[in-house]
Design an enzyme around this catalytic site. Structure first.
Site, PDB file in Angstrom:
ATOM      1  N   ASP A 182      27.689  39.208  38.392  1.00 31.48           N
ATOM      2  CA  ASP A 182      27.755  37.790  38.784  1.00 31.48           C
ATOM      3  C   ASP A 182      26.452  37.070  38.441  1.00 31.48           C
ATOM      4  OD1 ASP A 182      30.206  38.490  39.732  1.00 31.48           O
ATOM      5  OD2 ASP A 182      29.857  37.965  41.819  1.00 31.48           O
ATOM      6  N   ALA A 208      25.592  31.223  42.414  1.00 31.26           N
ATOM      7  CA  ALA A 208      25.150  30.044  41.668  1.00 31.26           C
ATOM      8  C   ALA A 208      24.126  29.246  42.476  1.00 31.26           C
ATOM      9  CB  ALA A 208      26.355  29.170  41.308  1.00 31.26           C
ATOM     10  N   PRO A 247      33.973  25.906  44.991  1.00 24.27           N
ATOM     11  CA  PRO A 247      34.526  26.245  46.315  1.00 24.27           C
ATOM     12  C   PRO A 247      33.899  27.540  46.817  1.00 24.27           C
ATOM     13  CG  PRO A 247      36.286  25.829  44.709  1.00 24.27           C
ATOM     14  CD  PRO A 247      35.004  25.836  43.948  1.00 24.27           C
TER      15      PRO A 247
HETATM   16  C1  MEV Z   1      32.591  40.006  42.372  1.00 25.85           C
HETATM   17  O1  MEV Z   1      32.564  38.814  41.597  1.00 25.85           O
HETATM   18  C2  MEV Z   1      32.768  41.186  41.482  1.00 25.85           C
HETATM   19  C3  MEV Z   1      32.792  42.538  42.201  1.00 25.85           C
HETATM   20  O2  MEV Z   1      33.066  43.508  41.185  1.00 25.85           O
HETATM   21  C4  MEV Z   1      31.493  42.848  42.877  1.00 25.85           C
HETATM   22  C5  MEV Z   1      30.355  43.136  41.909  1.00 25.85           C
HETATM   23  O3  MEV Z   1      30.578  43.387  40.733  1.00 25.85           O
HETATM   24  O4  MEV Z   1      29.204  43.129  42.379  1.00 25.85           O
HETATM   25  C6  MEV Z   1      33.917  42.615  43.213  1.00 25.85           C
END
Ligand code: MEV
Length: 318
Positions: free
Chosen positions: A152, A111, A101
């Site tokens: 990520d 991804a 989603p």
């Molecule tokens: C996003 O999945 C995670 C955050 O900490 C942003 C990042 O680490 O780049 C909010």
């Protein structure tokens, strides 16, 4: 010239989102039950340099060159082309689909970038390592939200649980005992870039207070890693609750997310928190038993979708 395809999983941040942007550790695991896919096929008799993108999920179809240079799909293509002459690239079509989603905190944009980068590079004759995919995806991430920590792209490109500290070599998490996480989607889009920007503004206005919150979150991540590595995942529940309170202090939670977190706890989850950038998106809950009941309760509380993700044990070699 054959077609090349690649997939990349979704992800959840278990602990440490936002604080990780400020140099604190965070933990993330892949969610392989949802994934992005890119298939790159040659356009026979096409003009070289013609790269067509088909992304039916977002009703996009056309030449990559017609997209804004900052468009993440074009940026992913450009990241692979790099220093090459774009006019020399064999004519091709990149088909993109995803079951992750979007804008939910599950890493859909990341991804998609990782899948495009892996498949398009293989099409051009260069199979990338996971780390190379991660690095190129990171370049695209910077366009999404300016100051990404890198967690990520790391968890998604390596598709393994990671303990991540910005600026340091990351480590894979050794998980002694498997555990289960219920992921519930609020259905409200949460845009990571906006959330990261929002936190940055708060931090600029009151660095002392926010540094303290980030530090507390970092301590939670360290404790969580210890529990995961020593086989006590049930104790992660209270750490999730604490982490959620701190995310509330960062003002990235919303009444809807709080509602889902409370519903999950009330229904028997061992702990729950928002996951990812927040301001919408998903919550995660640690589940030991009664997953159907908990899924039912969070759905009653407004979740548009709930799914169980099992985090398997993963022993690292000594
Ligand atoms: C996003 O999945 C995670 C955050 O900490 C942003 C990042 O680490 O780049 C909010």
């Amino acid at each position: 010239m054959p077609a090349f395809s690649a997939t990349a999983p979704g992800k959840i941040i278990l602990f440490g989102e936002h604080a990780v942007v400020y140099g604190e550790p965070a933990l993330a695991v892949p969610v392989p039950t949802v994934q992005a896919r890119a298939v790159v096929s040659p356009i026979i008799d096409g003009d070289s340099g013609d790269i067509q993108i088909e992304a039916p999920d977002i009703s996009l179809s056309g030449a990559a060159a017609d997209l804004n240079p900052d468009h993440p799909l074009r940026a992913a293509v450009n990241a692979v082309i790099g220093e090459r002459d774009p006019g020399g690239v064999p004519a091709c079509k990149i088909n993109i689909s995803s079951t992750i989603p979007s804008a939910s905190g599950l890493g859909s944009g990341t991804a998609v970038s990782a899948a495009i980068i892996r498949a398009f590079s293989a099409f051009l004759g260069r199979r990338l390592t996971d780390e190379q995919v991660s690095q190129l995806t990171f370049e695209v991430e910077k366009i999404y939200h300016g100051t990404p920590s890198g967690i990520d792209n790391t968890v998604i490109a390596h598709h393994k649980p990671v303990y991540y500290l910005k600026g340091e070599p990351f480590s894979f998490l050794s998980i002694l005992k498997p555990f289960s996480i219920l992921i519930a989607d609020s259905g409200i889009p949460g845009h990571t870039g906006e959330a990261v920007h929002h936190v940055r503004q708060k931090w600029i206005n009151d660095p002392e207070r926010y540094d303290q919150i980030f530090k507390s979150i970092g301590e939670i991540s360290k404790n969580a890693m210890e529990l995961i590595q020593t086989g006590s995942p049930a104790m992660l529940g209270s750490l999730m609750d604490e982490n959620h309170s701190l995310l509330q202090s960062l003002e990235v939670s919303t009444p809807e997310l709080d509602n889902l977190v409370n519903a999950a706890r009330k229904a028997g989850a061992l702990g729950a928190k928002l996951s990812g950038g927040g301001l919408g998106g998903i919550i995660i809950a640690l589940i030991e038993e009664g997953e159907d009941q908990i899924a039912e309760e969070v759905t009653q509380a407004g979740a548009v979708h709930a799914m169980l993700s099992r985090v398997p044990s993963s022993q690292l070699p000594d």
